[in-house]
Motif scaffolding. Structure first.
Motif, PDB file in Angstrom:
ATOM      1  N   ALA A 176      17.336   3.509  -9.406  1.00  0.00           N
ATOM      2  CA  ALA A 176      17.060   2.196  -8.795  1.00  0.00           C
ATOM      3  C   ALA A 176      16.305   2.369  -7.481  1.00  0.00           C
ATOM      4  N   LEU A 177      16.715   3.398  -6.733  1.00  0.00           N
ATOM      5  CA  LEU A 177      16.053   3.654  -5.452  1.00  0.00           C
ATOM      6  C   LEU A 177      14.582   4.031  -5.673  1.00  0.00           C
ATOM      7  N   ALA A 178      14.343   4.860  -6.698  1.00  0.00           N
ATOM      8  CA  ALA A 178      12.961   5.250  -7.001  1.00  0.00           C
ATOM      9  C   ALA A 178      12.126   4.022  -7.352  1.00  0.00           C
ATOM     10  N   SER A 179      12.690   3.160  -8.212  1.00  0.00           N
ATOM     11  CA  SER A 179      11.979   1.927  -8.573  1.00  0.00           C
ATOM     12  C   SER A 179      11.789   1.046  -7.348  1.00  0.00           C
ATOM     13  N   GLY A 180      12.856   0.953  -6.540  1.00  0.00           N
ATOM     14  CA  GLY A 180      12.816   0.107  -5.356  1.00  0.00           C
ATOM     15  C   GLY A 180      11.717   0.527  -4.398  1.00  0.00           C
ATOM     16  N   ARG A 181      11.594   1.845  -4.195  1.00  0.00           N
ATOM     17  CA  ARG A 181      10.548   2.336  -3.284  1.00  0.00           C
ATOM     18  C   ARG A 181       9.160   1.973  -3.806  1.00  0.00           C
ATOM     19  N   ALA A 182       8.957   2.279  -5.111  1.00  0.00           N
ATOM     20  CA  ALA A 182       7.642   1.991  -5.696  1.00  0.00           C
ATOM     21  C   ALA A 182       7.355   0.492  -5.645  1.00  0.00           C
ATOM     22  N   PHE A 183       8.372  -0.308  -5.978  1.00  0.00           N
ATOM     23  CA  PHE A 183       8.189  -1.757  -6.004  1.00  0.00           C
ATOM     24  C   PHE A 183       7.935  -2.304  -4.600  1.00  0.00           C
ATOM     25  N   GLY A 184       8.729  -1.815  -3.628  1.00  0.00           N
ATOM     26  CA  GLY A 184       8.560  -2.277  -2.246  1.00  0.00           C
ATOM     27  C   GLY A 184       7.158  -2.013  -1.731  1.00  0.00           C
ATOM     28  N   LEU A 185       6.684  -0.778  -1.966  1.00  0.00           N
ATOM     29  CA  LEU A 185       5.332  -0.431  -1.517  1.00  0.00           C
ATOM     30  C   LEU A 185       4.274  -1.285  -2.209  1.00  0.00           C
ATOM     31  N   SER A 186       4.422  -1.444  -3.541  1.00  0.00           N
ATOM     32  CA  SER A 186       3.444  -2.249  -4.288  1.00  0.00           C
ATOM     33  C   SER A 186       3.429  -3.680  -3.774  1.00  0.00           C
ATOM     34  N   LEU A 187       4.635  -4.229  -3.560  1.00  0.00           N
ATOM     35  CA  LEU A 187       4.735  -5.621  -3.149  1.00  0.00           C
ATOM     36  C   LEU A 187       4.087  -5.814  -1.781  1.00  0.00           C
ATOM     37  N   LEU A 188       4.342  -4.866  -0.887  1.00  0.00           N
ATOM     38  CA  LEU A 188       3.757  -4.933   0.454  1.00  0.00           C
ATOM     39  C   LEU A 188       2.233  -4.936   0.360  1.00  0.00           C
ATOM     40  N   MET A 189       1.707  -4.023  -0.461  1.00  0.00           N
ATOM     41  CA  MET A 189       0.243  -3.931  -0.583  1.00  0.00           C
ATOM     42  C   MET A 189      -0.325  -5.172  -1.267  1.00  0.00           C
ATOM     43  N   SER A 190       0.315  -5.627  -2.350  1.00  0.00           N
ATOM     44  CA  SER A 190      -0.198  -6.820  -3.044  1.00  0.00           C
ATOM     45  C   SER A 190      -0.189  -8.019  -2.109  1.00  0.00           C
ATOM     46  N   SER A 247       2.500   7.432  -6.691  1.00  0.00           N
ATOM     47  CA  SER A 247       1.256   6.696  -6.389  1.00  0.00           C
ATOM     48  C   SER A 247       0.723   5.954  -7.608  1.00  0.00           C
ATOM     49  N   ALA A 248       0.824   6.545  -8.802  1.00  0.00           N
ATOM     50  CA  ALA A 248       0.334   5.871  -9.997  1.00  0.00           C
ATOM     51  C   ALA A 248       1.117   4.584 -10.234  1.00  0.00           C
ATOM     52  N   LYS A 249       2.460   4.667 -10.051  1.00  0.00           N
ATOM     53  CA  LYS A 249       3.293   3.471 -10.246  1.00  0.00           C
ATOM     54  C   LYS A 249       2.927   2.385  -9.263  1.00  0.00           C
TER      55      LYS A 249
END
Lengths: 267, 274
Positions: free
Chosen positions: A78-92, A141-143
């Motif tokens: 969940a933490l791995a997903s959370g990190r990827a999602f948080g970063l993506s959301l911030l950038m989007s 980074s790909a995620k």
């Protein structure tokens, strides 16, 4: 969905009896949501009876989900997903709002970009995932890139449209009231475009989540998307269904919060 | 008609060529003296440049030629202090309550909170908005929202109020009543009023002078004095002279309206018959 009759024709639609009306409305909405959940659970149970191989039943799944919430493995993923999602959301969000504001303010660029954006929005982005993997490699980074690809376009489109559709009379009003350019931006333009930007962020939120989870399903050893696809591969249906349930719960709750914010802004 | 409050001298507006068309001569030349405290109404066929004229007078648009002055000072590209504008469209700010909409312009003028409250509450009661002070514009009808916009202008105590078809979106009865409101606030504030309208009866009922504009490029072709008293209201429509005055305005306007309608009639058949 509303069963409250509209009192059109009167000068003032809200008024002294607006509080009970709103209360009744939210009660109605609560009841609607409850009924929807009941119907979905019944369908779920029926599907379970039909094919026990593919899915676990509602009660068992809730039990497994609670177990998962106490396990270290789940939280690592969940933490791995959370990190990827948080970063993506911030950038989007930041990128989307910035690009959208620029395209909205510059009429010619906006006119050029609009059809391109619509085309990009329609492309099934999963077809581009091999390309993303080749460019960004197998890590986080790909995620993130894949999440941003999904999430940024609706944010850009909604923000751009919000700026382009600002009522010109509001800008004239700012001039008549002798607001400075910065006051005009802060007190007129931003509040005027805010509701549509929040709509864009809400759509961007769910699409970013979708992108990250899909990204985790392929060529990844971590994250909730991986847990789902791994559950399928090793036929751990209990874990698979429970992770899906938790993801649905997260998406629905955060979606409702954003929707409530949006409604508050759209007076 | 003693003191000139605002003056337009040979004001004209030409929009530069765009989209394969040549320059568009939209307005003028126009000469006009606004006397302090009078109500002047401008009527004209659609597309004759009425709104452009108002925007030039307000300082929202810059004329191509000529000059404007307000209280002896030139107006160019900026709205002068003492001029208030009410637009045709609903210009209420949907994210603010009625009270906050009305106080919006005051809050940045460096006026104390107590003074703001007093002035806003005054205007709210004058415009009959007491029950709606905490409501949002979306909860109000079109007429009430236009009242909010008028109140927002009034609270700044303008000496010249420009109104661009302020009641255009309202039904006939509401329009007549809003006309009475306008006369009431005119008597109370003593402001000069410049009203643009497409309704001849509204113009004749409200104004001391009615300026009739030609088809594009809009120029004044007639200036009709009504000579109603200061205490007039919408009941002047029953006055014998009302018919004669509206008749005179319409006779002049009819020829001009036919010109502008004729332009589009000439274009229609080719498409319609094919």
């Amino acid at each position: 969905m509303s069963v409250i009759p509209e009192t059109s024709g009167s000068a003032y639609v809200g008024g002294h009896d607006s509080a009970p009306a709103t209360q009744r409305q939210s009660l109605q909405r609560l009841l609607d949501s409850f009924l929807l959940i009941v119907v979905l659970v019944v369908i779920w149970q029926l599907v379970y009876w039909k094919s026990e191989v593919a899915i676990t039943g509602p009660i068992e799944t809730v039990k497994t989900a609670i177990e998962l919430l106490g396990s270290e493995t789940f939280w690592r993923h969940a933490l791995a997903s959370g990190r990827a999602f948080g970063l993506s959301l911030l950038m989007s969000s930041i990128g989307g709002v910035a690009v959208g504001l620029a395209l909205g303010a510059h009429r010619f660029s906006g006119a050029v970009a609009a059809p391109i954006l619509t085309a990009l929005y329609t492309i099934p982005k999963v077809t581009l995932y091999p390309l993303v993997l080749l460019i960004f490699g197998l890590g986080i980074s790909a995620k993130v890139a894949f999440g941003v690809m999904h999430g940024i376009i609706p944010v850009v489109i909604f923000t751009m449209d919000a700026v382009r559709n600002i009522n010109p009379v509001l800008i004239k009003t700012a001039r008549v009231l002798k607001l400075s350019p910065s006051e005009t931006a802060y007190r007129i333009l931003i509040p005027a475009v805010m509701p549509e930007i929040v709509t864009g962020l809400r759509v961007g939120f769910s699409l970013t989540l979708l992108g990250v989870i899909i990204g985790e399903m392929f060529a990844s050893q971590q994250g909730l998307g991986f847990m789902i696809i791994n559950g399928m591969n090793v036929h751990n249906v209990r874990s698979l269904t429970a992770v899906v349930l938790l993801l649905v719960f997260f998406a629905v709750v955060s979606g409702s919060v954003l929707l409530a914010l949006e409604r508050r802004l759209q007076r | 008609m003693s003191v000139s409050h605002a003056e337009l001298r040979e004001v004209s507006k030409v929009f530069p060529a765009a989209g394969g068309q040549g320059d568009v001569h939209a307005l003028g030349p126009i000469d006009l003296n606004l006397a302090k405290g009078e109500v002047i109404a401008v009527v004209g066929p659609s597309g004759c440049g009425k709104t452009t004229l108002l925007e030039i007078l307000a300082g929202l648009a810059v004329p191509s030629g000529g000059s404007i002055s307000f209280e002896g000072r030139p107006v160019r590209g900026e709205v002068p202090d003492g001029i208030g504008v009410v637009f045709q469209e609903d210009a209420s700010l949907p994210w603010l309550t009625v009270w906050d909409n009305i106080s919006f312009g005051l809050r940045r003028a460096g006026i104390g909170a107590a003074e703001i409250k007093r002035r806003v509450d005054d205007v709210i009661s004058f415009m009959g908005l007491e029950d709606f002070a905490r409501a949002y514009p979306a909860q109000l009808s079109g007429g009430m929202r236009q009242r909010v916009c008028i109140a927002r202008t009034l609270v700044l105590e303008p000496r010249l109020i420009l109104l661009d078809e302020p009641f255009g979106a309202l039904d006939q009865q509401t329009r007549l009543l809003m006309g009475d409101e306008l006369l009431r606030l005119w008597r109370k504030t003593g402001a000069t009023i410049f009203l643009i309208t497409h309704a001849i009866d509204e113009a004749v009922m409200l104004a001391d002078r009615v300026a009739v504009m030609s088809a594009r490029p809009g120029c004044f072709i007639d200036l009709v004095k009504t000579e109603w008293g200061r205490d007039r209201d919408s009941r002047v429509v029953a006055d014998g002279r009302f018919g004669a005055l509206t008749g005179r305005v319409w006779t002049r306007l009819r020829e001009e309206s036919l010109k502008s309608v004729g332009r589009s009639i000439n274009r229609v058949p080719a498409a319609a018959l094919s």
